[in-house]
Design a protein around this motif. Structure first.
Motif, PDB file in Angstrom:
ATOM      1  N   GLU A 104      76.165  -7.055  59.699  1.00  0.00           N
ATOM      2  CA  GLU A 104      76.007  -5.765  60.375  1.00  0.00           C
ATOM      3  C   GLU A 104      76.282  -4.636  59.398  1.00  0.00           C
ATOM      4  O   GLU A 104      77.171  -4.731  58.560  1.00  0.00           O
ATOM      5  N   VAL A 105      75.513  -3.548  59.541  1.00  0.00           N
ATOM      6  CA  VAL A 105      75.664  -2.385  58.671  1.00  0.00           C
ATOM      7  C   VAL A 105      75.967  -1.157  59.525  1.00  0.00           C
ATOM      8  O   VAL A 105      75.330  -0.930  60.556  1.00  0.00           O
ATOM      9  N   GLY A 125      72.196  -1.229  61.933  1.00  0.00           N
ATOM     10  CA  GLY A 125      71.342  -2.393  62.052  1.00  0.00           C
ATOM     11  C   GLY A 125      72.094  -3.666  61.724  1.00  0.00           C
ATOM     12  O   GLY A 125      73.244  -3.624  61.297  1.00  0.00           O
ATOM     13  N   LYS A 126      71.420  -4.786  61.983  1.00  0.00           N
ATOM     14  CA  LYS A 126      72.050  -6.064  61.659  1.00  0.00           C
ATOM     15  C   LYS A 126      70.983  -7.096  61.345  1.00  0.00           C
ATOM     16  O   LYS A 126      69.807  -6.926  61.666  1.00  0.00           O
ATOM     17  N   THR A 127      71.432  -8.166  60.712  1.00  0.00           N
ATOM     18  CA  THR A 127      70.575  -9.291  60.390  1.00  0.00           C
ATOM     19  C   THR A 127      71.275 -10.552  60.876  1.00  0.00           C
ATOM     20  O   THR A 127      72.450 -10.766  60.585  1.00  0.00           O
ATOM     21  N   ASP A 128      70.533 -11.363  61.641  1.00  0.00           N
ATOM     22  CA  ASP A 128      71.033 -12.662  62.083  1.00  0.00           C
ATOM     23  C   ASP A 128      70.353 -13.744  61.260  1.00  0.00           C
ATOM     24  O   ASP A 128      69.143 -13.677  61.016  1.00  0.00           O
ATOM     25  N   ASN A 173      66.412 -12.763  61.659  1.00  0.00           N
ATOM     26  CA  ASN A 173      66.035 -11.722  62.609  1.00  0.00           C
ATOM     27  C   ASN A 173      66.720 -10.429  62.203  1.00  0.00           C
ATOM     28  O   ASN A 173      67.940 -10.396  62.043  1.00  0.00           O
ATOM     29  N   LYS A 174      65.939  -9.366  62.039  1.00  0.00           N
ATOM     30  CA  LYS A 174      66.485  -8.053  61.671  1.00  0.00           C
ATOM     31  C   LYS A 174      66.390  -7.127  62.877  1.00  0.00           C
ATOM     32  O   LYS A 174      65.358  -7.063  63.529  1.00  0.00           O
TER      33      LYS A 174
END
Length: 172
Positions: A128-129, A137-140, A153-154
């Motif tokens: 997470e940013v 935003g975040k990236t899984d 997934n972004k």
């Protein structure tokens, strides 16, 4: 006074590092060809703390504070402070320099960027940013039962799926 010298082939001193300071600190003053370095260690009930103070490449004092677990000496946190003792950056670890749980940047004492990671064992699960405006935003990361990355997934700042990547492995 403890010091280290770098000399050339003619035994002329090119640079000196001095290590003569204590926990209370001494005012460091930038001098040509001399680097002053302060190191000290202390402990409390939970942490073993090391402090390293020197100059950055622009001649400004920088203080680096690291906290290690008393139980097993694993890294837990490191922080960098400017010449006014204001926080510049802070990293929180899960006992390993390679496993950063969060990293923050500060400007004039205010958080401007933060990165938070969650893990499943040694695999990054979520990144997470945050900025000073909040969630950015975040990236899984998705893995199969063999711990191979199979998807990414972004998500955008509204936490809506922005793009998705599927990874397929072909073994022959």
């Amino acid at each position: 006074m403890a010091e280290a010298k770098l000399t050339d082939g003619k035994n002329k001193t090119e640079h000196i590092w001095t290590y003569d300071c204590n926990e209370e600190g001494v005012e460091l003053e930038k001098e040509k060809d001399i680097t002053q370095v302060c190191n000290w260690k202390k402990a409390d009930e939970s942490y073993y703390i090391t402090v390293y103070q020197t100059f950055d490449d622009k001649g400004k004092i920088r203080k680096y504070v690291s906290r290690f677990s008393v139980a097993d000496s694993l890294i837990m946190e490191s922080s960098t402070f400017d010449e006014n003792d204001k926080l510049i950056s802070k990293a929180v670890y899960d006992g390993d320099y390679q496993k950063i749980l969060s990293y923050e940047y500060f400007k004039k004492g205010v958080m401007t960027y933060k990165n938070v990671k969650t893990y499943d064992g040694d695999l990054i699960k979520t990144n997470e940013v945050y900025t000073k405006k909040g969630f950015a935003g975040k990236t899984d990361y998705i893995y199969n039962d063999k711990k191979l990355l199979t998807g990414i997934n972004k998500y955008d700042k509204e936490n809506k799926l922005a793009n998705s990547l599927a990874i397929e492995y072909v073994f022959r």
